[in-house]
Design a protein around this motif. Structure first.
Motif, short mmCIF file in Angstrom:
data_model
loop_
_atom_site.label_atom_id
_atom_site.label_comp_id
_atom_site.label_asym_id
_atom_site.label_seq_id
_atom_site.Cartn_x
_atom_site.Cartn_y
_atom_site.Cartn_z
N THR A 43 0.85 -1.19 0.00
CA THR A 43 0.00 0.00 0.00
C THR A 43 0.89 1.24 0.00
O THR A 43 1.32 1.73 1.05
N PHE A 44 1.16 1.73 -1.20
CA PHE A 44 2.13 2.81 -1.41
C PHE A 44 1.81 4.03 -0.56
O PHE A 44 2.70 4.64 0.03
N SER A 45 0.54 4.37 -0.45
CA SER A 45 0.13 5.59 0.26
C SER A 45 0.33 5.51 1.77
O SER A 45 0.12 6.51 2.47
N SER A 46 0.73 4.36 2.27
CA SER A 46 0.89 4.18 3.72
C SER A 46 2.33 4.32 4.19
O SER A 46 2.59 4.24 5.40
N TYR A 47 3.26 4.54 3.28
CA TYR A 47 4.67 4.53 3.65
C TYR A 47 5.43 5.74 3.12
O TYR A 47 5.20 6.18 1.98
N ALA A 48 6.33 6.24 3.95
CA ALA A 48 7.27 7.24 3.48
C ALA A 48 8.21 6.58 2.46
O ALA A 48 8.43 5.37 2.49
N MET A 49 8.75 7.41 1.60
CA MET A 49 9.66 6.93 0.56
C MET A 49 10.87 7.85 0.47
O MET A 49 10.79 9.03 0.82
N SER A 50 11.96 7.31 -0.01
CA SER A 50 13.18 8.10 -0.17
C SER A 50 13.89 7.78 -1.47
O SER A 50 13.65 6.75 -2.09
N CYS A 101 15.33 4.22 -5.40
CA CYS A 101 14.24 4.58 -4.51
C CYS A 101 14.13 3.49 -3.43
O CYS A 101 14.51 2.34 -3.66
N ALA A 102 13.64 3.90 -2.28
CA ALA A 102 13.58 2.99 -1.14
C ALA A 102 12.30 3.21 -0.35
O ALA A 102 11.85 4.35 -0.17
N LYS A 103 11.74 2.12 0.13
CA LYS A 103 10.52 2.17 0.93
C LYS A 103 10.89 2.24 2.42
O LYS A 103 11.68 1.41 2.92
N ASP A 104 10.33 3.21 3.12
CA ASP A 104 10.54 3.32 4.57
C ASP A 104 9.62 2.33 5.29
O ASP A 104 8.72 1.74 4.67
N LEU A 124 7.69 3.09 7.95
CA LEU A 124 6.52 3.75 8.49
C LEU A 124 6.02 4.84 7.56
O LEU A 124 6.66 5.13 6.54
N ALA A 125 4.92 5.47 7.95
CA ALA A 125 4.38 6.57 7.16
C ALA A 125 5.23 7.83 7.25
O ALA A 125 5.22 8.67 6.34
N THR A 126 5.95 7.97 8.35
CA THR A 126 6.87 9.09 8.52
C THR A 126 8.30 8.60 8.34
O THR A 126 8.56 7.40 8.30
N MET A 127 9.23 9.54 8.25
CA MET A 127 10.61 9.18 7.96
C MET A 127 11.29 8.55 9.16
O MET A 127 11.44 9.17 10.21
N THR A 128 11.74 7.29 8.99
CA THR A 128 12.56 6.64 10.00
C THR A 128 13.98 6.44 9.50
O THR A 128 14.88 6.14 10.28
N TYR A 129 14.17 6.57 8.18
CA TYR A 129 15.44 6.30 7.53
C TYR A 129 15.84 4.82 7.69
O TYR A 129 17.02 4.49 7.55
N LEU A 130 14.88 3.98 7.95
CA LEU A 130 15.10 2.53 7.97
C LEU A 130 14.31 1.96 6.79
O LEU A 130 13.08 1.99 6.79
N PHE A 131 15.03 1.46 5.81
CA PHE A 131 14.40 1.07 4.55
C PHE A 131 14.39 -0.45 4.42
O PHE A 131 15.41 -1.10 4.64
#
Length: 121
Positions: free
Chosen positions: A28-35, A96-99, A101-108
């Motif tokens: 569910t793309f809309s549920s996760y932060a991305m980088s 590109c990387a999936k986080d 959580l919905a906010t940035m944790t910088y853990l991908f």
């Protein structure tokens, strides 16, 4: 399964622009932060930019601040990176990387295969 597929890389002249895309599927793309992150030849991985799941907050490395813009289209499950005023030192393989959580944790937990950006005259 989770898939992240980058595209849009290529050769650009110094001062030029490129727009990278990352097509996401399998979650569910809309549920996760991305980088976006990059790796230049012979160098380590460098985080470039991140965006909250709803696009409400964006973050940039100092090296790209004011030149790059991250965005996302949750209806299209796609992440973007608009790169302007490109410099030779922007030459790298961009991921590109999936986080987690919905906010940035910088853990991908998932990464794409990368798209090459080369900036040269």
């Amino acid at each position: 399964q989770v898939q992240l597929v980058e595209s849009g890389g290529g050769l650009a002249q110094p001062g030029g622009s490129l727009r990278l895309s990352c097509a996401a599927s399998g979650f569910t793309f809309s549920s996760y932060a991305m980088s976006w992150a990059r790796q230049a030849p012979g160098k380590g991985l460098e985080w470039v930019s991140g965006i909250y799941s709803d696009g409400s907050d964006t973050y940039y490395a100092d090296s790209v601040k004011g030149r790059f813009t991250i965005s996302r289209d949750n209806a299209k499950n796609t992440l973007y990176l608009q790169m302007n005023s490109l410099k030779p030192e922007d030459t790298a393989l961009y991921y590109c990387a999936k986080d987690r959580l919905a906010t940035m944790t910088y853990l991908f937990d998932y990464w794409g295969q990368g798209t090459q950006v080369t900036v040269s005259s």
